[in-house]
Scaffold this motif. Structure first.
Motif, mmCIF file in Angstrom:
data_model
loop_
_atom_site.group_PDB
_atom_site.id
_atom_site.type_symbol
_atom_site.label_atom_id
_atom_site.label_comp_id
_atom_site.label_asym_id
_atom_site.label_seq_id
_atom_site.Cartn_x
_atom_site.Cartn_y
_atom_site.Cartn_z
ATOM 1 N N GLY A 295 0.842 -1.191 0.000
ATOM 2 C CA GLY A 295 0.000 0.000 0.000
ATOM 3 C C GLY A 295 0.879 1.243 0.000
ATOM 4 O O GLY A 295 1.937 1.266 0.621
ATOM 5 N N TYR A 296 0.451 2.236 -0.719
ATOM 6 C CA TYR A 296 1.208 3.499 -0.773
ATOM 7 C C TYR A 296 0.155 4.607 -0.784
ATOM 8 O O TYR A 296 -0.179 5.165 -1.820
ATOM 9 C CB TYR A 296 2.076 3.522 -2.032
ATOM 10 N N GLN A 297 -0.390 4.852 0.376
ATOM 11 C CA GLN A 297 -1.593 5.683 0.415
ATOM 12 C C GLN A 297 -1.286 7.169 0.552
ATOM 13 O O GLN A 297 -0.209 7.564 0.979
ATOM 14 C CB GLN A 297 -2.509 5.240 1.550
ATOM 15 N N CYS A 298 -2.289 7.939 0.197
ATOM 16 C CA CYS A 298 -2.203 9.387 0.330
ATOM 17 C C CYS A 298 -2.511 9.775 1.769
ATOM 18 O O CYS A 298 -2.836 8.939 2.608
ATOM 19 C CB CYS A 298 -3.200 10.051 -0.604
ATOM 20 N N ASN A 299 -2.468 11.074 1.994
ATOM 21 C CA ASN A 299 -2.657 11.574 3.346
ATOM 22 C C ASN A 299 -3.897 10.992 4.019
ATOM 23 O O ASN A 299 -5.011 11.130 3.513
ATOM 24 C CB ASN A 299 -2.785 13.102 3.309
ATOM 25 N N CYS A 301 -5.261 8.224 4.325
ATOM 26 C CA CYS A 301 -6.211 7.397 3.582
ATOM 27 C C CYS A 301 -6.161 5.938 4.001
ATOM 28 O O CYS A 301 -5.103 5.347 4.144
ATOM 29 C CB CYS A 301 -5.943 7.487 2.080
ATOM 30 N N GLY A 302 -7.337 5.364 4.155
ATOM 31 C CA GLY A 302 -7.447 3.952 4.519
ATOM 32 C C GLY A 302 -7.885 3.062 3.377
ATOM 33 O O GLY A 302 -8.110 1.874 3.563
ATOM 34 N N CYS C 14 0.197 6.449 5.399
ATOM 35 C CA CYS C 14 -0.818 7.494 5.183
ATOM 36 C C CYS C 14 -0.694 8.638 6.177
ATOM 37 O O CYS C 14 -1.310 9.677 5.997
ATOM 38 C CB CYS C 14 -2.228 6.910 5.213
ATOM 39 N N PRO C 125 -5.866 3.174 9.841
ATOM 40 C CA PRO C 125 -6.884 2.462 9.065
ATOM 41 C C PRO C 125 -6.503 1.014 8.781
ATOM 42 O O PRO C 125 -7.339 0.256 8.322
ATOM 43 C CB PRO C 125 -6.987 3.251 7.767
#
Lengths: 632, 442, 158, 110
Positions: A295-299, A301-302, C14, C125
């Motif tokens: 996973g390489y999520q943005c601010n 973010c779930g 995140c 999350p």
């Protein structure tokens, strides 16, 4: 921090004049916040006020607006992005295009809601932002670097790593003002539409680098915000319409659209997967698990949306790439490539080169078809053989384009201009709108709502997007994509929703919940009392402003139609035989009536402008108000 | 009942007392001899700045000392030691017999050998009393001349500037903080101070301090005089060793102690500024006149006096000082001329990192950076952890060599946390000092 | 005692923990003031949060000259704001780099486990951060050693 | 009393295909597809076959239909013999034995 702005806002707009290298700030007023919210709304307001028709996309006075919104930098999922608003190179009209990552969060934590850039630098510069330190610095050492290399170089230069630094740049494509150059950053997040990167390059701005700032963001009701954030998250997680998005991002799109006849294959020449393709590899789990991934999520973010992956095989085995979005995969199909590993590699090359992946997909697919049919020769391409599915050759074409080498110089003008220049049978194979943009990575001949939306959009791409929770507006849950009347009405009624979402400083994937829920979050952040109706009015206001801007730039309704190939009839597949052209005029009639714009001139009607609180546009658009009354 | 006599109520002495009580719960007699009421010297600058009240400065109230069941001789000074008899003589002639003795008499400021430096209205800033005198003289707009630009001088710059005084710092060495940072770091600090209105004069050889119409005139070998309203001397300290002469104690720069902080004389221990014990990094004996060493010495010696044979790994030289929100710190062998060096400087961010290597172990480090920067205190602690743990960094050495600002990644990936968790001073969970008390009558 | 167990494999970088933490610590969303901090590994492809291990013999606590650090009912080492003078001895004593100095307040600050309801764990999350009964441990070392190897080869040679 | 019931003459089956993600709602893992054979009954329409089928899978039922349970919801697309609903068939169109109904997740990209 401006003391009077509502919660969630930093309170300041950062202004940069590259010509004079002057940097200043402007206070954001509570009225502007409430009227335009941020992002696309704020950008549209500034664009309308500051970019007159004689200022084309490549004029120094054009504004490059990088705006966030009240959600950016807060713990609502996907709130790190930016919306780029400018007069874009593809249509020479308005654009608003979103990228995510951490830019917006970092900008807000440095104390700014938006950056407005004007002028043209006399040297290549990059903009450095860290709290109150804002400087234009020499970008000479960064020239020739792609977007990832630019970020790495600045990380090394500034000694910052991870999300401590966000760098958005426009690659070599931007430097050479490739018309469909994008603005990309944080390793894989792209504001790709309408040549915003060409504007950046034209201004000799190599990059914007923002250090994660140290300023605090207050909100009106923190507890309410956390509850609303959880409500949005739960909706995304558990609602049947968003659950697959939550788990796989846009990956399910490939198989879904293939089955619906809307996956573009080989430049719209077929809608059937070639025999022998292992379609199990193309399901969402197949695409996700076919690669070592993380996973390489943005601010904040779930979502299990953005990922980084490693190429498991092939000539580039072991390379780290950004997991393609649906649009990246479909660009591969448009070029006839059905190997996910090859497409994943090419997709990252496109990101790094910094061009719009859709435009490049159409362009490469078109060249492949034209070469196969003898409309474009190997000699014209400087010896390059471009066969269906050959991503290595496609990458060579990409490199020619971003450097404007040989035939690449023509292709750097985008599908429409290149096709018009070549003319003849080649032009008839090209996919574009007469305004100058190209579609998303779908075969819109099986998605009429998006074909209409793409042609009538004021942003160089579709404006309404796929309907999200549209039953909130009294629309039926389901309509046939081939029902011209229903399609035109849905696209019209939902127009404004995405503009509103795109004003919040949040990703348009994490705002796929009810507008009422978004309003609860917005109200907790700001202390306002937005209803979903006010939110929609706000979005429609932005849409009308952008439309008015485009009309003023000379973009008229006669251009709102697909090219021959784009509007053709599918020859096979699930949508075989469906012909939108027979219904086109009627669809436009219904759409114009629904959105409240003038069918003949394209202008938002005075009544519409009044309803949206845009009375002040009436004299500019309609001459005297009396004349307007007389007309309608 | 064993009778412990503690001479000195500073950090080493008070930590020793608390630790003894933590172990023995009151099963011994403790006698404290202290020339002043125990207070925390590190806190004086904040008192001078006006951030805290005088009461905040004291570390051991009479109530606390009662709770710890300590007999006190406050205001008394030890003047003699008879190891054969096992007695200490105080300045009022009192003789105290001990079973074991802790010498923790700390250090005193050194005045420069310059005419006028010993005048009553030329101030040191070492004791609480001196701090109060300086405080009394500071007025907004007054001109303060600080003689010396070392650690002690720097701890009070903030306080002087916060009181809106104008400040001139004069230093005989060619740079500020000569015993804490290198020349390159010093340049950065000097620039930071100049930008904030501090007048600096390095390489300045002071020749005299003269009265001048109620003010003071400072004369130098070269250059203009400085006329100031208040003169503060911060020109170094030396251990208070005089009273130990001729007692048979082995003394070098301080009282030489072994790993249990025992001197060569039976039942006599030394701790803190006055002790010369093992340097953790270099392995040799050294005087570390710093608060962290005083604290650790105090705890280790307390444990040993309470019968716990705790061996001390050695003290790590470290200093941190913040001037106007710029953090300046160094650890361990920061000036080791034989060490291999990695460094990086970002002048516009006032950020500097210097790493000193022996093989793939970090033996020293230097850090400069604005306090507000996210990674400043992070890197501070992690650099300390890397030096303290002596962990071998392997391939991470090369990484840190190229990225001296990215300490965190190397720290974590080298498994430093796992290495540090069992590395403690006493090997028992900390108990807040306030929770240590003797329950009488049990 | 209950500790923050970190499962770095689950972290997607995140930074929501930093936002939630900074809100609990300061009342504003201000990640620069977060006491849990996310580190990148493996050429940006993996991330993991890092925070105070609440070590038993606490370096920060013993270093404080004014007894401003104590142990809370949930076992966290906590800074008493009204006692702390901001001398920063704790920040150089702590070898883990997990006690910080706030230049605005002039106080040290660190993870206090939010009095037993850690905001970071609630905000995460992906359950990369959990508040559970466990022995304190080097949660990240092995993960980082493996994950960061790629970064060593790609960037250190540059 | 099953014997008392008039037996429905089964003369064929309708194929129901849950594609990719939608297979999650009918016991699959979301990859590939899952195919079911539903007995055809005289008079069957697209709607009646789907209603009968979805009655056995509550998750599918919730995703497939709107609140009334009679019209399609917004989440799933239906194909009849690989053609999008609305071309040759509506929900009320008769279904023949041997026909294939495909259920496809709504596209949420773009």
């Amino acid at each position: 921090m401006g003391s009077t702005v509502p919660g969630g806002y930093a309170g300041k707009i950062l202004r940069v004049d590259l010509s004079t290298e002057r940097i200043w700030t402007e206070e954001l007023t509570p009225e502007v916040c409430r009227t335009y919210v941020g992002g696309a709304g704020l950008g549209a307001k500034i664009l309308w006020e500051e970019v007159p028709p004689e200022v084309g996309w490549d004029h120094p006075d054009n504004r490059l607006i990088m705006a966030t919104g009240p959600f950016a930098g807060l713990p609502i999922w996907g709130t790190g992005g930016l919306t780029v608003v400018t007069r874009g190179a593809m249509t020479n009209g308005a654009t608003n295009t979103q990228a995510n990552g951490f830019f917006g969060a970092n900008l807000k934590h440095s104390g700014y809601d938006a950056i407005v850039i004007q002028g043209r630098a006399s040297r290549w510069v990059y903009l450095y932002i860290y709290d109150d330190t804002v400087e234009l610095r020499d970008a000479t050492p960064l020239l020739g670097k792609d977007t990832w290399e630019t970020q790495q170089a600045l990380e090394q230069l500034l000694h910052l790593s991870g999300h401590q630094l966000s760098v958005y740049s426009s690659g070599v494509a931007g430097e050479n003002q490739v018309r469909f150059a994008a603005i990309a950053g944080d390793y894989g997040h792209v504001a790709s539409k309408n040549g915003c990167g060409a504007v950046m390059g034209n201004k000799r701005l190599k990059a914007v680098a923002i250090v994660r700032g140290t300023k605090g963001l207050r909100v009106a009701d923190p507890r309410g915000l956390m509850l609303a954030a959880e409500e949005i998250a739960d909706d995304l997680k558990y609602d049947p319409s968003t659950r697959s998005l939550y788990e796989y991002g846009t990956l399910p799109g490939v198989m879904n659209l293939l089955r619906l006849g809307a996956l573009p294959i080989k430049n719209y020449t077929t809608n059937v997967a070639p025999p022998g393709v292992d379609l199990d590899k193309w399901t969402a789990p197949g695409l996700r698990n076919g690669f070592p991934h993380r996973g390489y999520q943005c601010n904040a973010c779930g979502m299990h949306h953005c990922h980084t992956q490693v190429l498991p095989a092939g000539p580039h085995q072991g390379e780290l790439v950004d997991e393609p979005e649906y649009e990246g995969w479909s660009a591969g199909w448009a070029m006839g490539c059905t190997d996910p590993v090859a497409v994943a590699w090419l997709n990252t090359q496109i990101d790094r080169a910094c061009v719009d992946v859709n435009e490049f997909g159409w362009l490469a697919g078109w060249v492949m078809e034209c070469q196969e049919k003898g409309y474009i020769t190997k000699e014209q391409l400087g010896g390059l053989e471009l066969r269906w599915g050959d991503v290595e050759a496609a990458n060579r074409l990409l490199q020619m384009i971003i450097r404007r080498e040989g035939f690449g110089d023509l292709l750097a003008e985008g599908v429409k201009r290149a096709a018009e220049r070549l003319g003849g049978p080649a032009a008839e194979c090209a996919i574009y709108t007469l305004v100058g943009n190209t579609p998303r990575g779908h075969d819109h001949r099986a998605r009429w709502e998006e074909l209409l939306d793409t042609c009538t959009g004021s942003s160089g791409t579709l404006d309404s997007g796929p309907p999200v929770r549209h039953t909130e507006w009294g629309l039926p849950a389901r309509f046939s994509t081939f029902d011209p009347e229903a399609v035109a009405r849905v696209v019209g009624v939902t127009r404004g929703r995405r503009h509103f979402e795109d004003s919040l400083g949040a990703c348009i994937f994490t705002t796929r919940t009810y507008m009422a829920t978004l309003c609860r979050a917005l109200n907790a952040v700001t202390g306002w009392d937005f209803t979903k109706e006010e939110a929609m009015r706000c979005g429609r206001r932005t849409a009308a402003l952008l439309r008015a801007f485009n009309v003023r730039c000379g973009i008229t309704p006669d251009l709102e139609r697909p090219s021959k190939r784009y509007g053709s009839v599918p020859v096979d597949g699930p949508a075989k035989g469906q012909d939108i052209s027979k219904h086109w005029e009627h669809m436009l009639d219904v759409w114009y009536e629904t959105v409240g714009y003038d069918r003949r001139t394209g202008k938002p009607l005075p009544a519409t402008l009044r309803e949206l609180g845009l009375e002040h546009l009436i004299p500019a658009l309609w001459g005297s108000e009396e004349a307007a009354h007389a007309r309608r | 009942m064993v009778r412990h006599v503690i001479v000195g109520g500073g950090t080493a002495g008070m930590n020793a007392i608390t630790t003894i009580r933590q172990y023995d719960k009151g099963a011994s007699e403790i006698v404290l001899v202290a020339s002043e009421r125990p207070y925390a010297r590190m806190v004086l600058p904040y008192y001078l700045k006006g951030d805290i009240s005088e009461a905040h400065v004291y570390t051991a109230t009479p109530a606390r000392l009662r709770a710890l069941d300590v007999q006190t001789y406050i205001g008394r000074r030890a003047v003699g030691l008879d190891p054969q008899a096992g007695t200490v003589t105080l300045d009022d002639g009192t003789q105290l017999a001990y079973d074991d003795l802790l010498i923790a008499t700390g250090s005193s400021p050194v005045r420069p050998p310059v005419p006028g430096a010993d005048a009553a209205d030329v101030y040191s800033f070492w004791t609480l009393e001196q701090a109060q005198a300086v405080l009394h003289r500071l007025r907004p707009g007054c001109h303060v001349a600080m003689v010396g630009a070392g650690f002690i001088a720097f701890t009070i710059l903030n306080a002087i500037l916060a009181r809106q005084a104008r400040l001139t710092v004069v230093e005989i060495a060619p740079q500020v903080l000569p015993r804490m940072i290198d020349a390159q770091g010093a340049k950065l600090v000097e620039e930071w101070l100049r930008q904030r209105g501090v007048h600096l004069r390095t390489g300045a050889n002071l020749t005299a301090i003269e009265p001048a119409d109620g003010r003071k005139r400072l004369r130098f070998q070269e250059g203009e005089d400085v006329v100031a309203d208040v003169v503060i001397l911060a020109t170094g300290i030396r251990p208070n060793l005089e009273w130990l002469e001729g007692t048979g104690l082995a003394i070098n720069r301080g009282v030489l102690v072994d790993e249990h902080l025992r001197s060569n004389v039976p039942n006599v221990y030394a701790a803190g500024d006055i002790a010369e014990g093992r340097d953790l990094v270099r392995g040799e004996a050294a005087v570390h006149a710093i608060e962290p060493t005083a604290m650790e010495h105090g705890r280790v010696v307390g444990a040993n006096m309470a019968g716990q044979p705790v061996a001390y790994r050695g003290s790590l030289l470290m200093n941190i000082v913040e001037v106007l929100d710029l953090e300046i710190a160094s650890f361990g062998a920061w000036d080791d001329p034989q060490a291999e060096v990695s460094q990086a400087l970002v002048p516009e961010r006032f950020a500097y990192r210097k790493l000193l290597w022996r093989g793939d172990r970090l033996v020293g480090a230097m850090l400069i950076g604005p306090s507000r920067e996210v990674w400043t205190s992070n890197d501070l602690g992690m650099l300390k952890g890397l030096v303290q743990s002596g962990i071998r960094l392997g391939a991470w050495k090369s990484y840190l060599h190229h990225h001296p600002f990215d300490v965190k990644r190397a720290f974590i990936a080298a498994g430093t946390t796992a290495r540090l968790l069992p590395q403690t001073v006493l090997g028992s969970p900390s108990v807040p000092a306030a929770a240590v008390a003797v329950r009488r009558g049990v | 005692m209950k500790v923050l167990r970190i499962t770095p494999d689950r972290c997607t970088g995140c930074m929501r923990c930093e936002l939630a933490c900074s809100y609990m610590q300061t009342g504003t969303f201000q990640p620069a003031k977060s006491v849990i901090r996310v580190s990148p590994f493996e050429a940006y492809a993996s991330y993991a949060p890092y925070t105070c291990p609440q070590c038993a013999e606490a370096w920060c606590l013993t270093a404080c000259p004014v007894e401003a650090i104590t142990v809370s009912p949930v076992g966290a080492k906590v800074v008493l704001d009204d006692v702390c003078v901001g001398c920063k001895l704790c920040t150089i004593a702590c070898p883990y780099g997990t006690i910080f100095y706030n230049a605005e307040t002039g106080k040290a600050f660190k993870c206090n486990l939010c009095d037993g309801q850690p905001a970071c764990a609630e905000a995460c999350p992906t359950q990369a951060i959990e508040y559970v009964e466990a022995e304190t441990h080097d949660w990240l070392g092995a993960f980082a050693a493996e994950r960061a190897a790629r970064h060593l080869t790609t960037l250190a040679s540059a | 009393m099953p014997d008392a019931e008039p037996r429905t003459p089964v003369t064929g089956e309708v194929e129901i295909e849950a594609v990719a993600w939608i297979s999650r709602f009918v016991g699959g893992d979301g990859s590939s597809r899952k195919v079911f054979r539903e007995p055809w009954q005289p008079g069957d329409t697209v709607r009646s076959v789907l209603q009968r089928f979805s009655a056995r899978y509550p998750e599918l039922h919730r995703a497939l239909w709107d609140a009334s349970g009679n019209n399609l919801g917004e989440h799933i697309e239906v194909l009849v013999n690989d053609a999008v609903l609305g071309i040759h068939h509506t929900l009320d169109s008769p279904v023949q034995a041997g026909d294939r109904l495909s259920l496809i997740g709504q596209y949420m990209g773009g």
